[in-house]
Write an enzyme that holds these catalytic residues in place. Structure first.
Site, short mmCIF file in Angstrom:
data_model
loop_
_atom_site.label_atom_id
_atom_site.label_comp_id
_atom_site.label_asym_id
_atom_site.label_seq_id
_atom_site.Cartn_x
_atom_site.Cartn_y
_atom_site.Cartn_z
N ARG A 203 51.53 -11.37 25.00
CA ARG A 203 52.30 -10.22 24.55
C ARG A 203 53.65 -10.23 25.27
O ARG A 203 53.78 -10.79 26.36
CB ARG A 203 51.58 -8.90 24.87
CG ARG A 203 50.23 -8.72 24.18
CD ARG A 203 49.63 -7.39 24.57
NE ARG A 203 48.36 -7.13 23.88
CZ ARG A 203 47.16 -7.40 24.37
NH1 ARG A 203 47.06 -7.97 25.58
NH2 ARG A 203 46.07 -7.13 23.69
N LYS B 126 46.86 -4.90 28.32
CA LYS B 126 46.88 -3.45 28.14
C LYS B 126 45.94 -2.77 29.14
O LYS B 126 44.88 -3.28 29.45
CB LYS B 126 46.47 -3.10 26.70
CG LYS B 126 47.51 -3.51 25.66
CD LYS B 126 47.12 -3.05 24.27
CE LYS B 126 48.21 -3.38 23.25
NZ LYS B 126 47.84 -2.91 21.89
N HIS C 225 56.95 -11.24 19.07
CA HIS C 225 55.57 -11.15 18.60
C HIS C 225 55.27 -12.22 17.55
O HIS C 225 54.10 -12.56 17.32
CB HIS C 225 55.29 -9.75 18.04
CG HIS C 225 53.94 -9.22 18.45
ND1 HIS C 225 53.57 -9.05 19.77
CD2 HIS C 225 52.87 -8.86 17.72
CE1 HIS C 225 52.33 -8.59 19.82
NE2 HIS C 225 51.88 -8.46 18.59
N ARG D 16 53.54 -14.98 19.21
CA ARG D 16 52.12 -14.66 19.44
C ARG D 16 51.32 -14.81 18.14
O ARG D 16 50.22 -15.38 18.13
CB ARG D 16 52.01 -13.24 19.98
CG ARG D 16 50.59 -12.74 20.25
CD ARG D 16 50.67 -11.45 21.05
NE ARG D 16 49.49 -10.61 20.96
CZ ARG D 16 48.45 -10.69 21.79
NH1 ARG D 16 48.44 -11.62 22.74
NH2 ARG D 16 47.42 -9.87 21.67
N HIS E 9 42.26 -9.25 22.67
CA HIS E 9 41.95 -8.13 21.79
C HIS E 9 40.61 -7.51 22.19
O HIS E 9 39.62 -8.23 22.38
CB HIS E 9 41.85 -8.59 20.33
CG HIS E 9 43.17 -8.87 19.71
ND1 HIS E 9 43.32 -9.63 18.55
CD2 HIS E 9 44.43 -8.48 20.06
CE1 HIS E 9 44.59 -9.70 18.23
NE2 HIS E 9 45.29 -9.01 19.12
N TYR F 258 44.24 -12.55 11.19
CA TYR F 258 44.63 -13.95 11.14
C TYR F 258 43.74 -14.77 10.22
O TYR F 258 44.12 -15.87 9.81
CB TYR F 258 44.64 -14.54 12.55
CG TYR F 258 45.63 -13.83 13.44
CD1 TYR F 258 47.00 -13.98 13.24
CD2 TYR F 258 45.21 -12.97 14.45
CE1 TYR F 258 47.92 -13.30 14.03
CE2 TYR F 258 46.11 -12.29 15.24
CZ TYR F 258 47.47 -12.45 15.03
OH TYR F 258 48.38 -11.77 15.80
#
Length: 303
Positions: free
Chosen positions: A151, A176, A244, A247, A270, A279
């Site tokens: 990220r 995160k 992004h 990524r 994730h 994806y």
């Protein structure tokens, strides 16, 4: 005793909530930046009214106004998330007794898939030579970005210690909510980062982060975006490349080669595989193009 609400959603409440997110939830700098913008939008829409006096009907009107002004469903959903969180914080810490945002949904947006670079485009972006000090730094950043699917906030926050296992082909990132994970780094990215470390001492380093500016400060997310745009333009890529997208490209290319969705989920950090499943649609598009080009019954006949 909870403190009384101010007569308006003043910046003090915005700062208070953002401070709580930063310290208690360990929200990333980019998340805080986005929340600040969304909370200030509520402040403007409320026109100085006490947030405790706003009704669900008024919040719904705000949503309609934003949509009419051209704000997309995803952006409105993020606004509502920020507002809902603010109200929950006010209820918990400042005695507010209702959350007018609960139950309000953003208008649906057409489903869109992430834009990705083709492998050839990624190669063109990263194979261009790096001659100057800043170009060596930029190449190291973007090689690492694409090699490990980071990220933007993770890349900007990398410290020198996080790259201590670079020889072993690994780097530690903070995702995160402060969660850390170790991700593999490809050989070309390893070499690019090593070249940057060899010349990093030429700048008056004042930040412990891995990537620094020409004056030694930390590279901000905005500065990284600008440098990526500059590099894409310099090599004549012909498409707008944002961080992004690297990524997304990493995830799509790994999935196309391996077919292992769980592995891609782990690499991206994730929490839910549902986030990663987008994806699979990109991979299906890739397979569909191959089918259309190769299968004799898929080709359109000439009229």
């Amino acid at each position: 005793m909870p403190e009384p609400l101010a007569a308006a959603l003043a910046p003090v409440w915005v700062e208070g909530y953002l401070g709580w997110l930063a310290t208690q939830r360990r929200a990333a700098a980019l998340t805080l930046e986005n929340y600040r913008r969304d909370l200030l939008r509520l402040h403007r829409l409320a026109q100085g009214r006490d947030p405790g006096a706003l009704s669900a009907a008024e919040i719904l009107r705000f949503v309609g106004r934003m949509h009419a002004e051209g704000l997309g469903g995803r952006s409105i959903a993020r606004c509502l998330s920020a507002w809902r969180g603010l109200y929950r914080w006010l209820i918990r810490h400042h005695g507010l007794n209702h959350n007018p945002v609960d139950g309000i949904r953003a208008p649906k947006s057409p489903a869109t898939l992430p834009r990705v670079l083709s492998p050839d485009q990624a190669k063109a972006l990263l194979d261009a030579p790096a001659d100057s000090l800043l170009e060596i730094r930029d190449l190291a950043m973007f090689e690492l970005f694409y090699s490990s699917g980071l990220r933007l906030s993770e890349l900007a926050g990398l410290g020198l210690d996080d790259a201590s296992d670079l020889e072993g082909g690994m780097v530690t990132v903070r995702g995160k909510r402060g969660k850390t994970r170790s991700v593999p780094v490809g050989n070309q990215a390893v070499e690019a980062v090593k070249q940057w470390l060899e010349v990093r001492g030429q700048v008056p380093v004042g930040s412990p982060t891995l990537f620094v500016t020409r004056t030694g400060g930390r590279m901000s997310p905005g500065a990284i975006r600008s440098r990526l745009t500059l590099r894409a333009g310099t090599v004549g890529l012909g498409v707008h490349v944002h961080p992004h997208m690297l990524r997304h490209s990493f995830a799509s290319h790994v999935l196309q080669s391996s077919g292992d969705l769980r592995a891609v989920q782990e690499l991206l950090g994730h929490a839910s595989i549902r986030t990663t499943q987008v994806y699979t649609h990109l991979d299906f598009q890739h397979l569909a193009r191959i089918y259309d080009a190769a299968h004799p019954r898929a080709r359109k006949t000439k009229e």
